[in-house]
Design an enzyme around this catalytic site. Structure first.
Site, PDB file in Angstrom:
ATOM      1  N   LYS A  28      -0.247   4.674   4.731  1.00  0.00           N
ATOM      2  CA  LYS A  28      -1.132   3.729   5.419  1.00  0.00           C
ATOM      3  C   LYS A  28      -0.608   3.449   6.812  1.00  0.00           C
ATOM      4  CE  LYS A  28      -3.526  -0.703   4.854  1.00  0.00           C
ATOM      5  NZ  LYS A  28      -4.830  -0.112   5.218  1.00  0.00           N
TER       6      LYS A  28
ATOM      7  N   HIS B 107       0.833  -1.192   0.000  1.00  0.00           N
ATOM      8  CA  HIS B 107       0.000   0.000   0.000  1.00  0.00           C
ATOM      9  C   HIS B 107       0.872   1.247   0.000  1.00  0.00           C
ATOM     10  CE1 HIS B 107      -3.075  -2.904   1.210  1.00  0.00           C
ATOM     11  NE2 HIS B 107      -3.968  -2.006   0.811  1.00  0.00           N
TER      12      HIS B 107
END
Length: 267
Positions: free
Chosen positions: A159, A155
């Site tokens: 995040k 990600h």
């Protein structure tokens, strides 16, 4: 028209939710909220999302909005349970895309559903990812325990939680197929002289970098072959469209706690 409120409307995901609501003729943007210190309070939610004026100002007062809405959609990381409580108290459905809920919070969601709440809570709202969940479970059952399983997720660099909720769910699908336990059978990364890989473990690896929306790969490996099941999201719209599908599902659903497998008829 399904009247929805977007929680965290000025965030990355919130903006795409606002845009998708405004583009969908079946939905009406009934409200948009942010935290009390947000610099976006008072601004038009559509302009903040970059999709034209919506005529809806971003506010911190959810309590008034839920009285005139059919559903809230919440991908924010804070204040989730307060929002769901308000929704249930006002007979408003709730779509929860937040991944970092504690066990106690998940338990409270179930209690709120028992008290008449209509709730969809999912690690990932993507239709493709939810199909992946089913395929991974089927693969784990078909291939059996002789195949080593490794899960890799990547990600963006902002995040906050790791592994992703989607990766956790993928591991849970394997555990369910093999009658294993996530708490004891998932191994998070490897470093140093760890010895040979045991047969009774699922490797979990989290990568972070750049602006990656979300990549997930489940690898089944045995001597002589390897099967890889992969999903890559290139736009947050895939999650937004799934969330709207969940909100529409709840307009006709009985009270209860559902996930995207229910929404998509995959159970």
């Amino acid at each position: 028209m399904i009247r929805v409120i977007i929680i965290g409307a000025a965030g990355r995901m919130g903006r795409r939710l606002v845009a998708n609501v405004m583009e969908n003729p079946e939905f009406e943007l009934a409200g948009a909220t942010e935290f009390v210190e947000s610099p976006f309070l008072g601004e038009d939610a559509g302009l903040v999302a970059g999709c034209g004026e919506a005529g809806v100002k971003i506010t911190a007062n959810l309590e008034e909005l839920v009285k005139h809405a059919d559903a809230i959609i919440d991908f924010a990381t804070g204040g989730v349970m307060e929002a769901v409580r308000l929704a249930v108290e006002n007979h408003c459905a709730a779509v929860i895309g937040t991944t970092a809920l504690s066990a106690a919070e998940k338990g409270e969601l179930a209690e709120l559903a028992e008290r008449g709440g209509r709730i969809v809570s999912a690690y990932n709202m993507s239709v493709g990812v939810n199909l992946l969940f089913k395929l991974v479970g089927e693969a784990a059952r078909t291939l059996g325990p002789d195949y080593d399983v490794e899960i890799i997720e990547m990600h963006h660099n902002q995040k906050k939680d790791a592994p992703s909720g989607t990766a956790v769910r993928l591991a849970e699908e394997v555990c369910a197929a093999r009658d294993w336990n996530y708490a004891t059978d998932v191994r998070h990364g490897r470093e140093g002289m760890v010895g040979a890989r045991s047969k009774h473990e699922i490797g979990m690896h989290s990568l972070r970098g750049g602006d990656v929306v979300g990549d997930h790969t489940v690898i089944f490996a045995i001597n002589g072959e390897r099967i890889e099941l992969t999903h890559k999201a290139s736009s947050r719209d895939t999650f937004a469209k799934g969330a709207l599908r969940a909100a529409k599902f709840l307009t006709h659903a009985d009270p209860g706690l559902y996930d995207m497998q229910d929404v998509l008829g995959l159970k």
